[in-house]
Design an enzyme around this catalytic site. Structure first.
Site, PDB file in Angstrom:
ATOM      1  N   HIS A 121       0.869  -1.183   0.000  1.00  0.00           N
ATOM      2  CA  HIS A 121       0.000   0.000   0.000  1.00  0.00           C
ATOM      3  C   HIS A 121       0.908   1.237   0.000  1.00  0.00           C
ATOM      4  O   HIS A 121       2.031   1.186   0.499  1.00  0.00           O
ATOM      5  CB  HIS A 121      -0.826  -0.063   1.286  1.00  0.00           C
ATOM      6  CG  HIS A 121      -1.901   0.960   1.421  1.00  0.00           C
ATOM      7  ND1 HIS A 121      -1.631   2.268   1.763  1.00  0.00           N
ATOM      8  CD2 HIS A 121      -3.250   0.876   1.291  1.00  0.00           C
ATOM      9  CE1 HIS A 121      -2.771   2.925   1.836  1.00  0.00           C
ATOM     10  NE2 HIS A 121      -3.770   2.108   1.548  1.00  0.00           N
ATOM     11  N   ASP A 198       3.256  -4.511   8.031  1.00  0.00           N
ATOM     12  CA  ASP A 198       2.050  -3.706   7.868  1.00  0.00           C
ATOM     13  C   ASP A 198       0.862  -4.633   8.118  1.00  0.00           C
ATOM     14  O   ASP A 198       0.520  -5.464   7.273  1.00  0.00           O
ATOM     15  CB  ASP A 198       2.025  -3.110   6.460  1.00  0.00           C
ATOM     16  CG  ASP A 198       0.683  -2.440   6.129  1.00  0.00           C
ATOM     17  OD1 ASP A 198      -0.243  -2.502   6.968  1.00  0.00           O
ATOM     18  OD2 ASP A 198       0.573  -1.864   5.036  1.00  0.00           O
ATOM     19  N   GLN A 201      -4.371  -5.015   7.110  1.00  0.00           N
ATOM     20  CA  GLN A 201      -5.390  -5.961   6.627  1.00  0.00           C
ATOM     21  C   GLN A 201      -5.339  -7.279   7.387  1.00  0.00           C
ATOM     22  O   GLN A 201      -6.327  -7.997   7.439  1.00  0.00           O
ATOM     23  CB  GLN A 201      -5.181  -6.234   5.124  1.00  0.00           C
ATOM     24  CG  GLN A 201      -5.345  -5.016   4.240  1.00  0.00           C
ATOM     25  CD  GLN A 201      -6.773  -4.490   4.193  1.00  0.00           C
ATOM     26  OE1 GLN A 201      -7.736  -5.199   4.488  1.00  0.00           O
ATOM     27  NE2 GLN A 201      -6.930  -3.225   3.846  1.00  0.00           N
ATOM     28  N   LYS A 224     -10.283  -0.300  10.473  1.00  0.00           N
ATOM     29  CA  LYS A 224     -10.426  -1.491   9.636  1.00  0.00           C
ATOM     30  C   LYS A 224     -10.825  -2.711  10.461  1.00  0.00           C
ATOM     31  O   LYS A 224     -10.905  -3.828   9.952  1.00  0.00           O
ATOM     32  CB  LYS A 224      -9.119  -1.760   8.888  1.00  0.00           C
ATOM     33  CG  LYS A 224      -8.791  -0.680   7.854  1.00  0.00           C
ATOM     34  CD  LYS A 224      -7.783  -1.162   6.868  1.00  0.00           C
ATOM     35  CE  LYS A 224      -7.156  -0.035   6.054  1.00  0.00           C
ATOM     36  NZ  LYS A 224      -8.092   0.613   5.121  1.00  0.00           N
ATOM     37  N   CYS A 364      -4.731   2.615  -3.551  1.00  0.00           N
ATOM     38  CA  CYS A 364      -3.492   3.139  -2.964  1.00  0.00           C
ATOM     39  C   CYS A 364      -2.327   2.172  -3.200  1.00  0.00           C
ATOM     40  O   CYS A 364      -1.522   1.930  -2.292  1.00  0.00           O
ATOM     41  CB  CYS A 364      -3.659   3.418  -1.472  1.00  0.00           C
ATOM     42  SG  CYS A 364      -4.828   4.723  -1.138  1.00  0.00           S
TER      43      CYS A 364
END
Lengths: 407, 152
Positions: A121, A198, A201, A224, A364
């Site tokens: 991302h 990261d 998600q 999220k 993104c």
């Protein structure tokens, strides 16, 4: 098993109508809907306990501090971590910027390498580009296999002692591909590089015990995972958080302040300058409580079942191509696709007329779009509150898009 | 007709699938590029202006049917027109799309009489988030003509 009907009634927005149809919300990879428990927790905080934290001896301030730090403990425990190593940030983006500026800027030199994957991302690309401009360090990308997973072939050629950071997402917001977290962190360790995960998600959709990943940092966002916008978390090893410089100065983050010099508060407060998002922290805590009550294993299984169903049903739509792995053990519920020559924005508009919310665009992730050689994709993404009937509606709306485009 | 069928008129899909004047110009010409960063639509154009008249035009771009069809129809319409007529057309188009504030100049009793095929894009008005798609080519054109203004 989840009692889906009951669970869905916890999310007031799911009963609203959009363009005359019951909302079908398939954009949880962008942001998730909020259960009443989260909304109520924030409302109650403002109604009953609102005050600034970590200052003042009055009752409300003590309550607010307890709620704020209590939320930190909940969020830390949710990922199997200690509160003292869990920093509240504005979100994943800010967390990665903390690492880039607070660690990268002070530890990288010309000729050093930052290794990342082409599926990242922008939040895990652009901060490193900025740091690279400041330090002269170079960005090196890992590419993908034919089934859209990170290709580890040839990683030995990339890895040498100039690699200082290896940064990668736990789950792609475009392809849905998961990991390989441990293979990447082992590879990074072998050359003494720092690892950044990261988790934007991954953490919302899978049980995560950060101790099981041999990484230095992990970042994720509340919004999220059923929580409010404006807050997220940065977890780090004690050693790395200690050696990382604060990137913002101000109240809350200091120990002592004199005319010319100041000393920092201990981690995690060293990285939390200014009045923090207190109500948001409370909402974040309520969100992880909600997720834990349902059970992250249960949620992950529900999403695997939904994703399997979606991939099978989407395969029935002529000229539809999915960009992502087919094996639901290797992927999560973010399903990107293209449909014939219908541009994703047109697909999104047509679906919206039936109350179906999907994402269309570059997600993104422009370097990934260029790598896949597509201008954009459409993406349907699922969460614990989605049901198979919604995927049926998606498929029939896609058939309608074909009709409108004369296919 | 449903709002969607209104939006995706046949003439729009035709321009999307068979964009007119696709390519680049050689020789002396003006060039401008536009992008909608939020959705990634891209549009670039070359126009040749001689004695205040657009004598040739070519475009490149990628994006949704609305952005590309709007650009294709625009390119077809502007060739042979004077710069001031093109500016007038741009203003009327923006009024029609409610990009500029004012009454829609299109005459519902005489379809096509004011803006020709471009009137097929009126359906976009019902989809506010897509108006910027239809406007991309036109703001790029304005950028190019501004250069002409600065040069003359």
């Amino acid at each position: 098993m989840i009692d889906l009907e009951r669970l869905r009634s916890d999310f007031p927005i799911l009963s609203r109508e959009v363009n005359g149809h019951r909302l079908v919300y398939l954009d949880s990879a962008a942001t998730t809907q909020k259960p009443t428990a989260v909304l109520d927790s924030m409302d109650a905080y403002y109604r009953e306990s609102n005050a600034n934290v970590h200052r003042g001896a009055h009752t409300l301030s003590a309550e607010a501090t307890e709620l704020y730090e209590g939320a930190r403990t909940k969020v830390a425990h949710f990922i199997g971590a200690k509160p003292a190593q869990t920093v509240f940030t504005r979100g994943t983006t800010t967390a990665i910027n903390h690492i880039a500026y607070g660690w990268g800027l002070n530890h990288l030199n010309e000729g050093d390498k930052i290794v990342l994957t082409i599926a990242e991302h922008h939040a895990n690309i652009v901060p490193w580009q900025i740091i690279s401009r400041h330090t002269g360090a170079e960005l090196v990308y890992l590419e993908l296999t034919d089934d859209y997973r990170v290709d580890l072939n040839g990683i030995d050629r990339i890895l040498d002692d100039r690699v200082k950071i290896v940064t990668f997402s736990g789950m792609s917001n475009v392809t849905g591909a998961i990991g390989p977290i441990n293979l990447l962190s082992e590879a990074a360790r072998s050359v003494g590089a720092l690892t950044v995960l990261d988790g934007a998600q991954l953490v919302p959709h899978h049980p995560v015990d950060v101790a099981e990943f041999d990484v230095d940092f992990m970042a994720f966002s509340a919004h999220k995972m059923l929580g409010p916008t404006g807050i997220g978390a940065l977890w780090g090893t004690r050693e790395r958080l200690e050696e990382m410089e604060p990137t913002e100065g101000g109240g809350e983050m200091i120990n002592t302040v004199d005319r010319h010099v100041s000393t920092w508060a201990p981690v995690p407060h060293k990285f939390e300058a200014g009045t923090p998002p207190i109500a948001e922290a409370v909402g974040f805590g309520a969100a992880v409580d909600y997720l834990s009550a349902v059970g992250m294993d249960v949620i992950a299984q529900h999403e695997r079942d939904l994703t399997r169903y979606a991939l099978d049903r989407l395969a029935e739509v002529p000229d539809l191509k999915v960009y992502g792995p087919d094996d639901v053990l290797l992927r999560g519920g973010a399903v990107s696709f293209e449909l014939a020559d219908i541009h994703p924005h047109d697909i999104a508009t047509i679906l919206d007329q039936e109350g179906i919310a999907i994402r269309a665009g570059h997600h993104c992730a422009r370097p990934l779009m260029q790598y896949l050689d597509v201008p954009a994709t459409a993406r349907a993404s699922f969460y614990l509150y989605n049901i198979p009937e919604e995927i049926d509606k998606l498929v029939s709306a896609l058939m309608n898009a074909r009709r409108i485009f004369g296919l | 007709m449903s709002q969607l069928d209104e939006l995706y008129r046949e003439v729009i899909l035709d321009h999307y699938r068979n964009p007119r004047r696709r390519g680049t110009l050689s020789g002396d010409h003006l060039h401008a590029e536009g992008v909608n960063p939020s959705c990634g639509d891209e549009f670039s154009l070359d126009i040749e202006v001689r004695d205040g008249v657009v004598v040739d035009a070519a475009m490149q771009g990628q994006g949704c049917s609305i952005s590309q069809a709007s650009g294709s129809m625009m390119m077809n319409t502007i060739v042979g027109k004077s710069v001031s007529d093109v500016e007038d057309l741009t203003y009327k188009f923006k009024l029609m799309m409610s990009i500029e504030e004012g009454d829609n100049p299109v005459d519902p009793d005489r379809p096509g009489s004011v803006l020709g095929d471009l009137e097929a894009l009126q359906g976009v008005r019902k989809f506010p988030v897509r108006i910027k798609c239809a406007g991309l080519a036109w703001s790029t054109l304005s950028d190019a003509l501004q250069q002409a203004g600065q040069e003359s």
